[in-house]
Write an enzyme that holds these catalytic residues in place. Sequence first.
Site, PDB file in Angstrom:
ATOM      1  N   ASP A 266     -21.541 -25.273   0.981  1.00 43.39           N
ATOM      2  CA  ASP A 266     -21.314 -24.275  -0.075  1.00 43.39           C
ATOM      3  C   ASP A 266     -21.078 -24.893  -1.448  1.00 43.39           C
ATOM      4  O   ASP A 266     -20.385 -24.322  -2.294  1.00 43.39           O
ATOM      5  CB  ASP A 266     -20.117 -23.368   0.282  1.00 43.39           C
ATOM      6  CG  ASP A 266     -20.343 -22.650   1.598  1.00 43.39           C
ATOM      7  OD1 ASP A 266     -21.510 -22.408   1.944  1.00 43.39           O
ATOM      8  OD2 ASP A 266     -19.350 -22.332   2.276  1.00 43.39           O
TER       9      ASP A 266
ATOM     10  N   HIS B 255     -27.302 -19.731   1.228  1.00 41.80           N
ATOM     11  CA  HIS B 255     -27.589 -20.342  -0.076  1.00 41.80           C
ATOM     12  C   HIS B 255     -27.791 -19.235  -1.109  1.00 41.80           C
ATOM     13  O   HIS B 255     -28.719 -18.441  -1.003  1.00 41.80           O
ATOM     14  CB  HIS B 255     -28.838 -21.245   0.025  1.00 41.80           C
ATOM     15  CG  HIS B 255     -28.618 -22.440   0.906  1.00 41.80           C
ATOM     16  ND1 HIS B 255     -29.570 -23.396   1.141  1.00 41.80           N
ATOM     17  CD2 HIS B 255     -27.512 -22.841   1.597  1.00 41.80           C
ATOM     18  CE1 HIS B 255     -29.064 -24.328   1.941  1.00 41.80           C
ATOM     19  NE2 HIS B 255     -27.826 -24.010   2.236  1.00 41.80           N
TER      20      HIS B 255
HETATM   21  P1  GDP Z   1     -24.745 -23.342  -0.972  1.00 44.09           P
HETATM   22  O1  GDP Z   1     -24.532 -22.980   0.446  1.00 44.09           O
HETATM   23  O2  GDP Z   1     -24.497 -24.802  -1.222  1.00 44.09           O
HETATM   24  O3  GDP Z   1     -26.061 -22.905  -1.519  1.00 44.09           O
HETATM   25  O4  GDP Z   1     -23.608 -22.581  -1.802  1.00 44.09           O
HETATM   26  P2  GDP Z   1     -23.147 -21.040  -1.596  1.00 44.09           P
HETATM   27  O5  GDP Z   1     -24.195 -20.171  -2.148  1.00 44.09           O
HETATM   28  O6  GDP Z   1     -22.723 -20.794  -0.204  1.00 44.09           O
HETATM   29  O7  GDP Z   1     -21.826 -21.017  -2.443  1.00 44.09           O
HETATM   30  C1  GDP Z   1     -21.802 -21.320  -3.796  1.00 44.09           C
HETATM   31  C2  GDP Z   1     -21.233 -20.113  -4.560  1.00 44.09           C
HETATM   32  O8  GDP Z   1     -20.884 -20.490  -5.860  1.00 44.09           O
HETATM   33  C3  GDP Z   1     -22.254 -18.998  -4.712  1.00 44.09           C
HETATM   34  O9  GDP Z   1     -21.579 -17.770  -4.731  1.00 44.09           O
HETATM   35  C4  GDP Z   1     -22.878 -19.301  -6.072  1.00 44.09           C
HETATM   36  O10 GDP Z   1     -23.408 -18.145  -6.700  1.00 44.09           O
HETATM   37  C5  GDP Z   1     -21.681 -19.796  -6.829  1.00 44.09           C
HETATM   38  N1  GDP Z   1     -21.932 -20.800  -7.869  1.00 44.09           N
HETATM   39  C6  GDP Z   1     -22.862 -21.791  -7.886  1.00 44.09           C
HETATM   40  N2  GDP Z   1     -22.698 -22.576  -8.963  1.00 44.09           N
HETATM   41  C7  GDP Z   1     -21.646 -22.077  -9.647  1.00 44.09           C
HETATM   42  C8  GDP Z   1     -20.944 -22.486 -10.836  1.00 44.09           C
HETATM   43  O11 GDP Z   1     -21.265 -23.474 -11.485  1.00 44.09           O
HETATM   44  N3  GDP Z   1     -19.890 -21.713 -11.223  1.00 44.09           N
HETATM   45  C9  GDP Z   1     -19.492 -20.613 -10.522  1.00 44.09           C
HETATM   46  N4  GDP Z   1     -18.436 -19.942 -10.968  1.00 44.09           N
HETATM   47  N5  GDP Z   1     -20.115 -20.219  -9.400  1.00 44.09           N
HETATM   48  C10 GDP Z   1     -21.155 -20.953  -8.955  1.00 44.09           C
HETATM   49  P1  IMO Z   2     -24.323 -23.954   3.666  1.00 48.48           P
HETATM   50  O1  IMO Z   2     -25.730 -24.476   3.868  1.00 48.48           O
HETATM   51  C1  IMO Z   2     -20.145 -24.045   4.897  1.00 48.48           C
HETATM   52  C2  IMO Z   2     -19.318 -24.646   9.163  1.00 48.48           C
HETATM   53  C3  IMO Z   2     -18.731 -23.479   9.922  1.00 48.48           C
HETATM   54  C4  IMO Z   2     -17.957 -24.222  10.989  1.00 48.48           C
HETATM   55  C5  IMO Z   2     -18.829 -25.415  11.297  1.00 48.48           C
HETATM   56  C6  IMO Z   2     -19.743 -25.236  12.504  1.00 48.48           C
HETATM   57  O2  IMO Z   2     -24.237 -22.569   3.171  1.00 48.48           O
HETATM   58  O3  IMO Z   2     -23.533 -24.951   2.871  1.00 48.48           O
HETATM   59  P2  IMO Z   2     -21.904 -23.773  13.050  1.00 48.48           P
HETATM   60  O4  IMO Z   2     -22.222 -22.353  12.816  1.00 48.48           O
HETATM   61  O5  IMO Z   2     -22.838 -24.728  12.397  1.00 48.48           O
HETATM   62  O6  IMO Z   2     -21.715 -24.083  14.507  1.00 48.48           O
HETATM   63  O7  IMO Z   2     -20.451 -23.992  12.386  1.00 48.48           O
HETATM   64  O8  IMO Z   2     -19.625 -25.622  10.140  1.00 48.48           O
HETATM   65  N1  IMO Z   2     -20.583 -24.333   8.439  1.00 48.48           N
HETATM   66  C7  IMO Z   2     -20.671 -24.192   7.114  1.00 48.48           C
HETATM   67  N2  IMO Z   2     -19.719 -24.215   6.159  1.00 48.48           N
HETATM   68  N3  IMO Z   2     -21.444 -23.886   4.547  1.00 48.48           N
HETATM   69  C8  IMO Z   2     -22.420 -23.908   5.490  1.00 48.48           C
HETATM   70  O9  IMO Z   2     -23.727 -23.907   5.176  1.00 48.48           O
HETATM   71  C9  IMO Z   2     -22.041 -24.011   6.852  1.00 48.48           C
HETATM   72  N4  IMO Z   2     -22.736 -24.020   8.004  1.00 48.48           N
HETATM   73  C10 IMO Z   2     -21.833 -24.234   8.979  1.00 48.48           C
HETATM   74  O10 IMO Z   2     -17.915 -22.691   9.100  1.00 48.48           O
HETATM   75  O11 IMO Z   2     -16.746 -24.706  10.446  1.00 48.48           O
HETATM   76 MG    MG Z   3     -23.392 -21.625   1.602  1.00 49.08          MG
END
Ligand code: GDP
Ligand code: IMO
Ligand code: MG
Length: 423
Positions: free
Chosen positions: A13, A41
């Site tokens: 994340d 994502h």
């Molecule tokens: P990913 O799994 O790595 O693609 O990340 P996620 O989408 O799960 O989580 C990142 C969160 O942070 C999302 O809600 C994005 O919209 C938000 N986000 C990304 N970059 C920024 C930033 O620079 N500032 C803020 N405030 N939010 C961000």
């Molecule tokens: P992105 O790509 C954050 C975490 C789960 C759990 C552990 C194992 O959005 O960054 P699983 O379902 O793989 O068996 O879960 O890994 N986890 C993540 N945490 N971002 C993710 O993906 C995750 N994918 C799995 O919360 O602790």
């Molecule tokens: Mg994510």
Amino acid sequence: MAVDLLLGLQWGDEGKGKIVDVFTKKYDIIARFQGGPNAGHTLEFDGHKHVLHTIPSGIFHENTVNLVGNGVVIDPVIFKKELDNLEPFKTDYKSKLLISRKAHLILPTHRLLDAASEASKGKAKIGSTLKGIGPTYMDKTGRNGLRVGDLELEDWMDKYRMLADKHEAMISFYDVDVQYDLAELEKEFFEAVKMLKTLQFIDSENYLQNAQQEGKTILAEGAQGSLLDIDFGTYPFVTSSTTTAAGACTGLGVAPNQIGDAFGIFKAYTTRVGSGPFPTELFDEDGETMGRVGNEFGATTGRARRCGWLDLVALKYAVQINGITQLIMMKGDVLSGFKTLKVCTAYNYKGEEIDHLPYNIEAENVTPVYTEFKGWKEDLTKMTDASELPQELLTYIEFLEKELKTPISVVSVGPDRKQTINR
Ligand code: GDP
Ligand code: IMO
Ligand code: MG
């Protein structure tokens, strides 16, 4: 042309979806190399907020091919929902979304096994997203799995039945109550398989090798983060795939000497969702502020993410394991208004100060040692140029660059595509 990589350096994340979307204009092909629908994502542009799980984050760009690589595990049911969600964008996914025949399939019974396994662990549960990731990768390495290419074979249904029957026997082995209606789940699954079969299945390693020879630019998109890696993460509280750079080689068929830039992405603080150790986790007002301002809720499960200060010991480890050439810092805007910022630069470990990640990082073994920084008050979210960034933030960035021996070339100051500053 060498293949570039973009991957998360923390517990997932970090903002991979946003940055892959921003970078896509520079690439002909975006290729996901591991993970599955456990990923979430998030992309924000033109007033839309969109979450992708299995589909690569370059899908909203007209001229880019998006490839789901052999290292990915695909749940046809979730994949179909993702395709349905693309409808309003009039995305021509039939021509620009390709799927590796060697990608493994998540069956409904894999999800049930995930639930049974987690329930049986009680308090020791991993905190899995329950998408069937662990059981599917177990079948892959156990040589029992079903792959996308099997959908083209005549005996596909026999293969499916044999594996699903075996899974049912395994579910009953767990002494837990998992309620399910398999007929209903299979109805949904086979409808989704029908949809999946309308897409292009390819021999993806061959496709990528040809693309490289033709001089196409390729970006490999990682899911999860390095601290969730099956080997190098906080085992057993990890996911079941190789989330580090080596995963791009096995998950796409790219040779190690064909890797170009490795972009490492991290938040200016740290988050984690699910169970497992987290040395710099905060249980106070600062942690609550990070969660609230950063809107730290899982994009896949909606669960609140645990928040804490940046852990440089863990980040250094991830930079090294992945051979990171450029860093991207996300969510600096969330830290605006903090009077003091802390960065963990070492651990107190069994009475000794260490600066590497030890085997045990549970709270009883590790206490973080912090270096403090002066915070900044300015709102960063409207800034578009590096010259506007406050001096306190630049001091923070320059300290990290020095410690990590790697340049921070991009600073993200908000969730939107446009809120991205190149340095
Ligand atoms: P990913 O799994 O790595 O693609 O990340 P996620 O989408 O799960 O989580 C990142 C969160 O942070 C999302 O809600 C994005 O919209 C938000 N986000 C990304 N970059 C920024 C930033 O620079 N500032 C803020 N405030 N939010 C961000
Ligand atoms: P992105 O790509 C954050 C975490 C789960 C759990 C552990 C194992 O959005 O960054 P699983 O379902 O793989 O068996 O879960 O890994 N986890 C993540 N945490 N971002 C993710 O993906 C995750 N994918 C799995 O919360 O602790
Ligand atoms: Mg994510």
